[in-house]
Design a protein around this motif. Structure first.
Motif, short mmCIF file in Angstrom:
data_model
loop_
_atom_site.label_atom_id
_atom_site.label_comp_id
_atom_site.label_asym_id
_atom_site.label_seq_id
_atom_site.Cartn_x
_atom_site.Cartn_y
_atom_site.Cartn_z
N PRO A 150 11.35 104.08 65.54
CA PRO A 150 10.25 103.34 66.19
C PRO A 150 10.75 102.19 67.05
O PRO A 150 10.29 101.99 68.17
N ALA A 151 11.71 101.41 66.54
CA ALA A 151 12.32 100.34 67.33
C ALA A 151 13.59 100.90 67.96
O ALA A 151 14.54 101.24 67.25
N THR A 152 13.61 101.01 69.27
CA THR A 152 14.73 101.67 69.95
C THR A 152 15.82 100.71 70.39
O THR A 152 16.92 101.14 70.71
N LEU A 153 15.51 99.41 70.42
CA LEU A 153 16.48 98.42 70.90
C LEU A 153 16.57 97.24 69.95
O LEU A 153 15.57 96.82 69.36
N ILE A 154 17.78 96.70 69.80
CA ILE A 154 17.99 95.41 69.15
C ILE A 154 18.69 94.52 70.16
O ILE A 154 19.72 94.90 70.72
N MET A 155 18.13 93.35 70.41
CA MET A 155 18.67 92.46 71.44
C MET A 155 19.15 91.17 70.80
O MET A 155 18.40 90.49 70.11
N ARG A 156 20.43 90.85 71.01
CA ARG A 156 21.03 89.66 70.44
C ARG A 156 21.71 88.84 71.54
O ARG A 156 22.03 89.36 72.61
N GLY A 202 24.19 88.77 76.79
CA GLY A 202 23.25 89.48 75.94
C GLY A 202 23.87 90.77 75.42
O GLY A 202 24.73 91.37 76.08
N VAL A 203 23.45 91.19 74.24
CA VAL A 203 23.87 92.46 73.66
C VAL A 203 22.63 93.28 73.40
O VAL A 203 21.69 92.81 72.74
N MET A 204 22.60 94.48 73.92
CA MET A 204 21.46 95.38 73.74
C MET A 204 21.95 96.61 72.98
O MET A 204 22.63 97.47 73.54
N ILE A 205 21.66 96.66 71.70
CA ILE A 205 22.07 97.79 70.88
C ILE A 205 21.02 98.88 71.00
O ILE A 205 19.86 98.70 70.62
N ASN A 206 21.44 100.00 71.55
CA ASN A 206 20.53 101.10 71.83
C ASN A 206 20.51 102.04 70.61
O ASN A 206 21.37 102.90 70.45
N ILE A 207 19.52 101.85 69.74
CA ILE A 207 19.45 102.65 68.51
C ILE A 207 19.26 104.12 68.84
O ILE A 207 19.81 105.00 68.16
N MET A 240 20.55 103.34 61.54
CA MET A 240 19.97 102.00 61.36
C MET A 240 18.55 101.90 61.91
O MET A 240 18.27 101.08 62.79
N PRO A 241 17.64 102.72 61.42
CA PRO A 241 16.25 102.62 61.91
C PRO A 241 15.60 101.29 61.57
O PRO A 241 14.62 100.89 62.21
N PHE A 242 16.12 100.59 60.54
CA PHE A 242 15.59 99.28 60.16
C PHE A 242 16.61 98.18 60.44
O PHE A 242 16.58 97.13 59.81
N PRO A 300 22.76 90.95 58.31
CA PRO A 300 21.94 89.89 57.72
C PRO A 300 20.50 89.86 58.21
O PRO A 300 19.59 89.51 57.45
N ARG A 301 20.26 90.26 59.49
CA ARG A 301 18.90 90.20 60.03
C ARG A 301 18.23 91.57 60.05
O ARG A 301 17.39 91.85 60.90
N ASN A 302 18.59 92.41 59.09
CA ASN A 302 17.91 93.70 59.01
C ASN A 302 16.47 93.49 58.56
O ASN A 302 16.07 92.40 58.15
N CYS A 303 15.68 94.54 58.61
CA CYS A 303 14.27 94.45 58.25
C CYS A 303 14.15 94.30 56.73
O CYS A 303 14.57 95.19 55.99
N PRO A 304 13.59 93.20 56.25
CA PRO A 304 13.48 93.01 54.80
C PRO A 304 12.49 93.97 54.15
O PRO A 304 12.53 94.17 52.93
N GLY A 305 11.61 94.56 54.95
CA GLY A 305 10.56 95.42 54.38
C GLY A 305 10.85 96.90 54.49
O GLY A 305 9.92 97.71 54.42
N HIS A 306 12.13 97.30 54.64
CA HIS A 306 12.41 98.72 54.84
C HIS A 306 12.02 99.56 53.63
O HIS A 306 11.55 100.69 53.77
#
Length: 512
Positions: free
Chosen positions: A369-375, A397-402, A436-438, A442-448
């Motif tokens: 569902p979340a296709t990008l992580i931006m740091r 910027g870093v754009m992790i393309n899930i 890594m869908p979640f 350290p900043r992964n989704c706590p509600g996975h």
């Protein structure tokens, strides 16, 4: 006049950054790619247009990064991004670069304030410390009966659609999730699920869409310029409608908690607490959340739990409709666990649904569902384990393309594009971050775990009652066209997640 002013602001802003950021050119030259790129705008022009075109841009970047060894680099409007589809590089940045990217923060804070998903690192650490205990297994198990109850209501609502005719299933699942989330997160039981067009759902769908549009429109990055466009007012009104609903619940919940402080329960009775109650109580050591902070945190939980899970569950139904042999295995497992019983799902059932678990995981791999992580890189990072040994400078910027990581043949093999759940049983991971869908780190989704439990409960309740069929038959070679996908901050099906349903009782003999 507005157009000329906007263009002038964009050009001036980008030219200033280009001069200031010449140090980034070495990184860009090291990880060149074959996609067309132009001065001032880089490659972002490819994302401008419909939400389907934006998703095509994300897929294109992921495939190009995979073709180039997992890394490419270019400008997206005024910012330089290292685009990553390699699991090892992704793991490094997810561990060391904890600050969210400026562009993501601009879009996210406008939508959901400074909740855990968008907060800066110091605030995030405090909020994560408060939030983590609420997601323990003991608490989550108490919510399964709510997932089961709401899913049963939805299963009943779907009876009018169980006629083998195509329909959009997403709004039913989204309503199911929202009602479950309202009850587990806030302790609010809304009206019957026939109201799938609840004002909150309508408002946040509109807000998500406008946020996604803004993310890939450089001329809307400036708050001053954005306010000049009519979409700003629409966006603001949608956000206001969402927060009014959340704030009203929080105020009433605070009063309720205060009233119950002096009440006693029967011996041994442990009333179930909602996430909101646990957040209020667990934050006391940190000085307590204000109503505004609780609104931000609750909004983040609401949006993540409702839309993300709805998309994943809907994609799972589509994939099962296209793979009847896999759907049969899921049904066989459900019969083994539940038999002919039509009762609710209980916490002890979920670990036994092992095949359903890998079907859901494979769907999340292909359709995260979340296709990008931006740091944002806050300290220079040298990629010592790569031949280039290049340093990614501070401010980049870093754009992790899930999407790209999950389809990278280096990690998933040549059949990476195929839907094959058994890969989670017979092929050990080459790197833990290849899935890594979640998110991870350290900043992964706590509600996975919450999301997986709610989705498995919903799917188990639904697939015991209905067989899922595709809206159109396959071609002569038994192939289906690729799904048309859109980017609305989360990835969605452009055709509205259409499927067909038939009651299991009508076709059980056919399966056997």
């Amino acid at each position: 006049m507005l157009v000329y002013l906007t263009v002038f602001v964009i050009i001036l802003f980008i030219l200033t950054l280009k001069v200031k950021n010449r140090k980034y050119e070495q990184l860009k030259n090291t990880y060149r790619h074959e996609l067309p790129s132009f001065p001032l705008v880089g490659i972002i022009y490819s994302a401008i247009g419909s939400s389907e075109k934006t998703m095509q841009f994300i897929k294109m970047m992921g495939r190009e990064a995979n073709r180039k060894g997992g890394l490419i680099c270019d400008w997206i409007g005024p910012s330089l991004y290292l685009m990553v589809s390699d699991a090892e590089v992704a793991a490094l940045f997810l561990k060391t670069s904890l600050e969210k990217d400026d562009l993501f923060r601009k879009v996210a804070t406008f939508l959901i304030g400074d909740g855990i998903f968008s907060a800066r690192v110091p605030e995030w650490r405090t909020r994560r410390k408060i939030l983590n205990p609420t997601f323990n297994t003991k608490n989550l198990n108490k919510f399964v009966h709510i997932f089961s109850k709401q899913s049963q209501i939805m299963v009943q609502q779907l009876r009018c659609k169980a006629n083998a005719q195509p329909f959009s299933v997403w709004r039913y699942i989204a309503a199911n999730n929202m009602y479950s989330v309202c009850e587990t997160v806030m302790g609010v039981q809304l009206e019957a699920q026939e109201r799938s067009e609840h004002p909150f759902l309508t408002a946040f769908a509109e807000a998500f869409h406008l946020s996604a549009v803004r993310m890939f429109r450089p001329w809307l990055y400036s708050e001053f310029v954005y306010k000049l466009f009519p979409t700003y007012k629409i966006h603001k009104n949608a956000k206001r409608a969402m927060y009014e609903f959340i704030s009203g619940v929080i105020q009433s919940k605070r009063i309720q908690i205060q009233e119950e402080i002096n009440k006693t329960t029967h011996a041994g009775e442990q009333p179930m607490k909602t996430f909101l109650e646990m957040l209020i109580e667990s934050s006391q050591e940190e000085g307590g959340y204000t109503n505004e902070e609780l609104s931000d945190e609750t909004m983040a939980l609401m949006l993540a739990s409702t839309d993300t899970s709805a998309n994943a569950a809907a994609f799972t139904l589509i994939m099962l409709s296209r793979h009847p042999e896999i759907q049969q295995k899921v049904f066989d497992e459900l019969m083994e666990v539940f038999g002919d019983a039509k009762g609710p799902v209980v916490p002890e059932d979920l670990p036994r649904l092992k095949y359903l678990d890998i079907v859901l995981k494979e769907t999340l791999r292909l359709f995260p569902p979340a296709t990008l992580i931006m740091r944002k890189v806050t300290e220079d990072v040298t990629l010592l384990f790569l031949a280039s040994g290049v340093t990614v400078p501070t401010g980049c910027g870093v754009m992790i393309n899930i999407w790209g990581v999950h389809r990278n043949p280096t990690y998933w093999g040549e059949d990476a594009e195929e839907f094959r759940p058994e890969r989670f049983l017979d092929t050990p991971f080459k790197h833990p971050t290849q899935y890594m869908p979640f998110s991870v780190g350290p900043r992964n989704c706590p509600g996975h775990q919450y999301a997986m439990m709610s989705m498995k409960t919903f799917l188990a309740m639904t697939l015991r009652e209905y067989r899922v069929l595709p809206p159109t038959p396959p071609d002569e070679f038994n192939r289906y066209p690729p799904l048309r996908l859109t980017f609305e901050l989360l990835m969605k099906d452009a055709d509205g997640f259409k499927i067909c349903l038939e009651p299991v009782k009508r076709i059980q003999d056919e399966w056997n």
